[in-house]
Design a protein around this motif. Structure first.
Motif, PDB file in Angstrom:
ATOM      1  N   ARG A 150       0.819  -1.219   0.000  1.00 16.76           N
ATOM      2  CA  ARG A 150       0.000   0.000   0.000  1.00 16.76           C
ATOM      3  C   ARG A 150       0.851   1.267   0.000  1.00 16.76           C
ATOM      4  O   ARG A 150       0.420   2.313  -0.476  1.00 16.76           O
ATOM      5  CB  ARG A 150      -0.924   0.009   1.226  1.00 16.76           C
ATOM      6  CG  ARG A 150      -2.120  -0.933   1.099  1.00 16.76           C
ATOM      7  CD  ARG A 150      -3.172  -0.643   2.159  1.00 16.76           C
ATOM      8  NE  ARG A 150      -4.219  -1.644   2.136  1.00 16.76           N
ATOM      9  CZ  ARG A 150      -4.268  -2.702   2.927  1.00 16.76           C
ATOM     10  NH1 ARG A 150      -3.302  -2.873   3.826  1.00 16.76           N
ATOM     11  NH2 ARG A 150      -5.244  -3.578   2.852  1.00 16.76           N
ATOM     12  N   LYS A 155      -3.307   6.530  -4.045  1.00 13.23           N
ATOM     13  CA  LYS A 155      -4.607   6.400  -3.387  1.00 13.23           C
ATOM     14  C   LYS A 155      -5.753   6.272  -4.374  1.00 13.23           C
ATOM     15  O   LYS A 155      -6.834   5.813  -4.020  1.00 13.23           O
ATOM     16  CB  LYS A 155      -4.842   7.600  -2.469  1.00 13.23           C
ATOM     17  CG  LYS A 155      -4.915   8.943  -3.214  1.00 13.23           C
ATOM     18  CD  LYS A 155      -5.135  10.090  -2.242  1.00 13.23           C
ATOM     19  CE  LYS A 155      -5.228  11.429  -2.958  1.00 13.23           C
ATOM     20  NZ  LYS A 155      -5.445  12.550  -2.032  1.00 13.23           N
ATOM     21  N   GLU A 156      -5.518   6.665  -5.644  1.00  9.13           N
ATOM     22  CA  GLU A 156      -6.575   6.549  -6.658  1.00  9.13           C
ATOM     23  C   GLU A 156      -6.820   5.101  -7.073  1.00  9.13           C
ATOM     24  O   GLU A 156      -7.826   4.803  -7.707  1.00  9.13           O
ATOM     25  CB  GLU A 156      -6.213   7.359  -7.908  1.00  9.13           C
ATOM     26  CG  GLU A 156      -6.153   8.869  -7.685  1.00  9.13           C
ATOM     27  CD  GLU A 156      -4.790   9.322  -7.206  1.00  9.13           C
ATOM     28  OE1 GLU A 156      -3.929   8.438  -6.947  1.00  9.13           O
ATOM     29  OE2 GLU A 156      -4.572  10.545  -7.062  1.00  9.13           O
ATOM     30  N   PHE A 157      -5.903   4.189  -6.723  1.00  9.68           N
ATOM     31  CA  PHE A 157      -6.018   2.794  -7.115  1.00  9.68           C
ATOM     32  C   PHE A 157      -6.391   1.930  -5.922  1.00  9.68           C
ATOM     33  O   PHE A 157      -5.982   2.184  -4.795  1.00  9.68           O
ATOM     34  CB  PHE A 157      -4.707   2.288  -7.722  1.00  9.68           C
ATOM     35  CG  PHE A 157      -4.371   2.900  -9.049  1.00  9.68           C
ATOM     36  CD1 PHE A 157      -4.967   2.451 -10.210  1.00  9.68           C
ATOM     37  CD2 PHE A 157      -3.454   3.941  -9.137  1.00  9.68           C
ATOM     38  CE1 PHE A 157      -4.656   3.022 -11.429  1.00  9.68           C
ATOM     39  CE2 PHE A 157      -3.137   4.515 -10.353  1.00  9.68           C
ATOM     40  CZ  PHE A 157      -3.743   4.057 -11.505  1.00  9.68           C
ATOM     41  N   LYS A 158      -7.122   0.864  -6.198  1.00  3.68           N
ATOM     42  CA  LYS A 158      -7.478  -0.103  -5.181  1.00  3.68           C
ATOM     43  C   LYS A 158      -6.507  -1.269  -5.245  1.00  3.68           C
ATOM     44  O   LYS A 158      -6.223  -1.798  -6.305  1.00  3.68           O
ATOM     45  CB  LYS A 158      -8.911  -0.612  -5.393  1.00  3.68           C
ATOM     46  CG  LYS A 158      -9.369  -1.624  -4.347  1.00  3.68           C
ATOM     47  CD  LYS A 158     -10.791  -2.095  -4.614  1.00  3.68           C
ATOM     48  CE  LYS A 158     -11.222  -3.117  -3.570  1.00  3.68           C
ATOM     49  NZ  LYS A 158     -12.608  -3.607  -3.836  1.00  3.68           N
ATOM     50  N   LEU A 159      -5.999  -1.670  -4.094  1.00 11.14           N
ATOM     51  CA  LEU A 159      -5.052  -2.774  -4.026  1.00 11.14           C
ATOM     52  C   LEU A 159      -5.798  -4.104  -4.034  1.00 11.14           C
ATOM     53  O   LEU A 159      -6.712  -4.325  -3.239  1.00 11.14           O
ATOM     54  CB  LEU A 159      -4.204  -2.660  -2.759  1.00 11.14           C
ATOM     55  CG  LEU A 159      -3.117  -3.714  -2.566  1.00 11.14           C
ATOM     56  CD1 LEU A 159      -2.041  -3.558  -3.633  1.00 11.14           C
ATOM     57  CD2 LEU A 159      -2.500  -3.603  -1.172  1.00 11.14           C
ATOM     58  N   VAL A 160      -5.424  -4.983  -4.950  1.00  8.39           N
ATOM     59  CA  VAL A 160      -6.013  -6.319  -5.008  1.00  8.39           C
ATOM     60  C   VAL A 160      -5.253  -7.204  -4.032  1.00  8.39           C
ATOM     61  O   VAL A 160      -4.039  -7.376  -4.161  1.00  8.39           O
ATOM     62  CB  VAL A 160      -5.933  -6.901  -6.435  1.00  8.39           C
ATOM     63  CG1 VAL A 160      -6.519  -8.314  -6.461  1.00  8.39           C
ATOM     64  CG2 VAL A 160      -6.674  -6.004  -7.418  1.00  8.39           C
ATOM     65  N   THR A 190      -0.619  -9.591  -1.434  1.00  8.88           N
ATOM     66  CA  THR A 190      -0.865  -9.249  -2.824  1.00  8.88           C
ATOM     67  C   THR A 190       0.357  -9.685  -3.638  1.00  8.88           C
ATOM     68  O   THR A 190       1.320 -10.226  -3.093  1.00  8.88           O
ATOM     69  CB  THR A 190      -1.109  -7.736  -2.986  1.00  8.88           C
ATOM     70  OG1 THR A 190      -1.512  -7.456  -4.326  1.00  8.88           O
ATOM     71  CG2 THR A 190       0.147  -6.940  -2.661  1.00  8.88           C
TER      72      THR A 190
END
Length: 271
Positions: free
Chosen positions: A36, A41-46, A52
């Motif tokens: 992270r 912050k605009e992206f979501k972590l899978v 991950t």
């Protein structure tokens, strides 16, 4: 989402920029809390079960718009020196090195390397040089030792793929940039490279004057910020590898960057 083209930097010629050489792509299981720190912050972590996918890309370019150079893609980017040393790998008996895998039919899944390339990565900031880590690669192509017989027959099938690449969010360019990346190469599965970090140096507990303590505190805070970023990068490389792929006869074409997310003037470097 706003997408805007960025003027290519002068001195590199017109895009697409072409890089040729060889590379190692290694996929790792990385703790989500570590990853992270690198994800805007605009992206979501899978992620799943607190982990991950991450890893690193270690390349040696014989030809590029800026000449011959090496790179290890781990965030954040920084100029570095790569010191290389080749050593021979002792031969092991088939029963000891590959006996069980041979019994279940996968003993020849990886090509056995003849040499080991130890790469010492040293971060360079002006006159200051800091050793970061050592990467031991047991592949004949990256080691570039004495050519093995019929090496071309062992470099795997030819593949073509398209991968996105991101950069930016630094003090030099606060925007998030995206590059198109077309790769043509021969690919094969290899044994994962071994990454070793550096021991932590003990703190100096000698008595100092208040002025020295104040100066050292500022220096320490600045150093700790840089070391925190560096340690996060190293922690990704030290995480558990699950797949290693060697790219031979690599030709990589990189397109001009575009701005995916502009950074507001009122936000900080870490926006």
């Amino acid at each position: 989402m706003e997408v805007k083209e960025v003027k290519p930097p002068s001195g590199y010629g017109k895009p697409p920029w072409v890089f040729r050489g060889s590379a190692l792509y290694q996929l790792h299981l990385v703790k989500a809390e570590t990853a992270r720190a690198f994800v805007p912050k605009e992206f979501k972590l899978v992620e799943a079960f607190g982990y991950t996918l991450g890893g690193f890309f270690l390349a040696s370019y014989d030809d590029s718009p800026v000449g011959i150079f090496d790179e290890a893609v781990g965030l954040p980017s920084q100029a570095a020196r790569f010191s290389k040393r080749i050593t021979a790998i002792p031969r092991q008996s088939e029963s000891k090195a590959n006996g069980f895998l041979g019994m279940i039919g996968v003993g020849t899944a990886f090509n056995k390397p003849m040499n080991c390339l130890d790469i010492q990565v040293t971060e360079v900031k002006g006159p200051v040089a800091t050793d970061i880590c050592t990467i031991s690669v047991g592949t004949a192509a990256l080691a570039k030792a004495v050519p093995e017989p019929n090496l071309n027959k062992l470099t795997g099938p030819v593949i073509n793929m398209s991968l996105p690449s991101f950069s930016g969010r630094t003090e030099y360019n606060p925007h998030l940039l995206k590059y198109s990346c077309q790769i043509e190469c021969r690919i094969r599965a290899v044994h994962p490279a071994k990454v070793s970090g550096l021991p932590v140096k003990p703190k100096n507990d000698t008595e100092q004057s208040p002025e020295q303590q104040s100066s050292n505190f500022v220096d320490s805070m600045t150093r700790e910020l840089g070391e925190n970023e560096r340690n996060l990068s190293i922690s990704v490389m030290l995480s558990k590898p699950i797949l290693a792929l060697e790219f031979n006869c690599l030709k990589m074409q990189v397109g001009a960057p575009i701005i995916v997310f502009p950074c507001s003037k009122n936000t900080s470097r870490s926006c």
